[in-house]
Write an enzyme that holds these catalytic residues in place. Structure first.
Site, PDB file in Angstrom:
ATOM      1  N   ASN A   1       0.826  -1.210   0.000  1.00  0.00           N
ATOM      2  CA  ASN A   1       0.000   0.000   0.000  1.00  0.00           C
ATOM      3  C   ASN A   1       0.859   1.257   0.000  1.00  0.00           C
ATOM      4  OD1 ASN A   1      -2.577  -1.079  -0.120  1.00  0.00           O
ATOM      5  ND2 ASN A   1      -2.705  -1.382   2.082  1.00  0.00           N
TER       6      ASN A   1
ATOM      7  N   HIS B   1      -3.234   2.306  -2.489  1.00  0.00           N
ATOM      8  CA  HIS B   1      -4.326   1.417  -2.071  1.00  0.00           C
ATOM      9  C   HIS B   1      -5.031   0.723  -3.236  1.00  0.00           C
ATOM     10  CE1 HIS B   1      -4.222   2.186   2.242  1.00  0.00           C
ATOM     11  NE2 HIS B   1      -3.932   3.451   1.946  1.00  0.00           N
TER      12      HIS B   1
ATOM     13  N   ASP C   1      -5.658  -3.228  -3.277  1.00  0.00           N
ATOM     14  CA  ASP C   1      -6.916  -3.928  -3.545  1.00  0.00           C
ATOM     15  C   ASP C   1      -6.747  -4.951  -4.662  1.00  0.00           C
ATOM     16  OD1 ASP C   1      -8.158  -2.469  -1.605  1.00  0.00           O
ATOM     17  OD2 ASP C   1      -9.110  -1.041  -2.974  1.00  0.00           O
TER      18      ASP C   1
ATOM     19  N   GLU D   1      -6.015  -8.039   4.763  1.00  0.00           N
ATOM     20  CA  GLU D   1      -5.276  -8.937   3.885  1.00  0.00           C
ATOM     21  C   GLU D   1      -5.275 -10.364   4.416  1.00  0.00           C
ATOM     22  OE1 GLU D   1      -2.151  -7.359   6.784  1.00  0.00           O
ATOM     23  OE2 GLU D   1      -4.056  -6.758   5.914  1.00  0.00           O
TER      24      GLU D   1
END
Length: 399
Positions: free
Chosen positions: A284, A289, A293, A319
């Site tokens: 991240n 981000h 994802d 996660e």
């Protein structure tokens, strides 16, 4: 045309024919007005049902988040008590904080609902009791009074507290679902009544038949949309929207069912694996981000593809993923999870211009008769922790 000719022809019967035509026109106008009113009422009920669906979805989401946070709080406390490792205090602290946040949002949503007010008050008391019990266990363990902490745990006080919270949350969800079902039933009833009204008008004339068909198509679309929204709501409550995998709630239900079957048949082995993405925060931080994802989504897809058809993989938070391995002892589960680990690490994930290497650490625990799901999760979590501290990108078995 026959009616018009009859009216135009002056005869002794002209007066009653004229009155008859006027009466027919008035009846037709009333029926058309009734059609408009019925459709208007149906649209109001449909809008109310859709608004209720949105509201119910918000309540269900907050109750699930509160449920997850409370379980995380007690799991962290028990993990610390059983292992003595302070690393388990982090999920406990996060769970406590998340539970308070979710409670505030839930109480705000239900602030104007007098039916739910007693449950919100009871929920606040139950959360405080859970915090007191788990905090007492942690304090005893931290002071070296391990026997006192274990005695508190074996007494089931923490389990009673979490069960009270779950019951209250179930009551809140049940009330909201019942209210949604009532509102949906009203909307369906209104839509069905409107549809029948259109069919009745079809017998009056070709024009009215045409209008009835249009209204029927409209109502059928409305009913189909409501059914699709209802189906989507049910699916959303059990599915992780990012990966399409079962969410924590659905996974825990499947785990409970599998444990019950394994309890009845002692020869029916059952294993649970928990894995998460190594250095995910770094992904991240370095790539953003959206890339994170994409990594979570791809890892979930690779895991599902690598496992056996009977296995179930779900995303249980962030996660972190969990795998249910029916009819698998530790060795069988290890082989399957090694295959899963290799599938995840086998190729980097490409997102835009970024090439992201990804690995996962896995912890596995085998179900023992008489064991509850919380303890099984704690054992798998402990094995995962060993995989993390042992260098990551590996599979560890619970002791």
């Amino acid at each position: 045309m026959w009616v018009v000719k009859q009216i135009a022809t002056r005869s002794r019967g002209s007066d009653w024919r004229g009155y008859f035509l006027i009466a027919c026109v008035i009846i037709l106008a009333l029926l058309l007005a009734g059609t408009s009113w019925s459709a208007w009422q149906s649209s109001i009920e449909r809008a109310a049902a859709e608004a209720r669906q949105d509201y119910t979805l918000e309540v269900l989401l907050e109750t699930d988040q509160l449920r997850t946070a409370a379980l995380q709080q007690i799991r962290g406390g028990r993990g610390y008590l059983l292992t003595g490792k302070r690393i388990f205090l982090h999920p406990h602290t996060e769970g406590k904080r998340d539970a308070a946040t979710a409670y505030d949002r839930l109480s705000g949503l239900l602030a104007d609902d007098t039916t739910q007010a007693p449950r919100i008050r009871a929920l606040k008391t139950d959360l405080a009791h859970l915090d007191t019990v788990v905090g007492s266990m942690i304090a005893s363990a931290a002071d070296g009074r391990q026997a006192d902490a274990l005695r508190t745990m074996r007494s089931g006080s923490d389990r009673d507290a979490i069960e009270a919270i779950m019951r209250t949350l179930d009551d809140i969800q049940g009330t909201e679902r019942a209210a949604l079902a009532t509102r949906t039933a009203i909307a369906q009833s209104r839509a069905i009544a409107n549809e029948r009204y259109q069919y009745m008008l079809a017998g009056i004339g070709l024009l009215l038949l045409w209008l009835s068909i249009l209204a029927t198509v409209y109502v059928r679309k409305a009913l189909a949309r409501e059914h699709a929204v209802r189906r989507e709501l049910e699916q959303f409550a059990l599915t992780d929207p990012l990966t399409g995998l079962p969410n924590r709630r659905a996974f825990m239900k499947a785990l409970t069912r599998s444990m019950a079957r394994a309890e009845l048949d002692r020869d029916r082995k059952l294993s649970l694996a928990i894995f998460d993405i190594d250095h995910f925060k770094r992904v991240n931080d370095l790539f953003g981000h959206p890339a994170g994802d994409a990594v979570i989504k791809e890892v979930g897809a690779r895991a599902a593809k690598a496992l056996r058809q009977r296995d179930l993989v779900g995303r249980i938070g962030g996660e972190e993923f969990a795998v249910l391995l029916p009819r698998a002892d530790l060795e069988t589960a290890r082989i399957a999870c090694e295959r899963l680990r290799e599938a995840i690490a086998g190729a980097p994930i490409v997102h835009g211009d970024a090439i992201i290497p990804v690995t996962a650490s896995v912890g596995i625990a085998e179900f023992r008769p008489g064991e509850d799901s919380d303890n099984l999760m704690i054992c798998a979590d402990a094995a995962l922790y060993e995989a993390k501290t042992g260098g990551r990108n590996q599979v560890r078995l619970a002791a």
